[in-house]
Design a protein around this motif. Structure first.
Motif: not given
Length: 103
Positions: A1-9, A11-16, A19-27
């Motif tokens: 399990m890794r946590f990254e900040q989007a969009p750069v992080g 994208g890095r995780v998505a390549r590796e 399964c990718l779960v994105i937790v967003g910030v409201l907006s």
């Protein structure tokens, strides 16, 4: 399990990741969920420049404008537990509604 900040992080995780779960910030996530619940397909686009209009035209979509966050009602909506049975799922470049099976 890794946590990254989007969009750069993200994208890095998505390549590796398998399964990718994105937790967003409201907006963004609240807006997408509300839109797909209404039957809309949402085509995310990274840049807010002249290329956004060309992308919207390419996918036969309307360009969303005037987005802003920080409204108290958005926070209440986003934190309302079990308010929605819809999950935005990205397929073929667009977020669409996936609805949980009912018992």
């Amino acid at each position: 399990m890794r946590f990254e900040q989007a969009p750069v992080g993200g994208g890095r995780v998505a390549r590796e990741a398998a399964c990718l779960v994105i937790v967003g910030v409201l907006s963004f996530t609240t807006s997408v969920t509300t839109a797909v619940e209404a039957g809309t397909h949402v085509f995310p686009y990274r840049w807010r420049d002249e290329t956004a209009r060309a992308f919207a035209d390419e996918v036969d979509a309307r360009l969303a404008v005037g987005r802003s966050a920080g409204y108290e009602e958005d926070v209440v909506l986003a934190t309302d537990r079990d308010a929605s049975t819809t999950v935005p799922v990205r397929t073929a470049g667009a977020f669409i509604a996936w609805r949980a099976p009912t018992a």
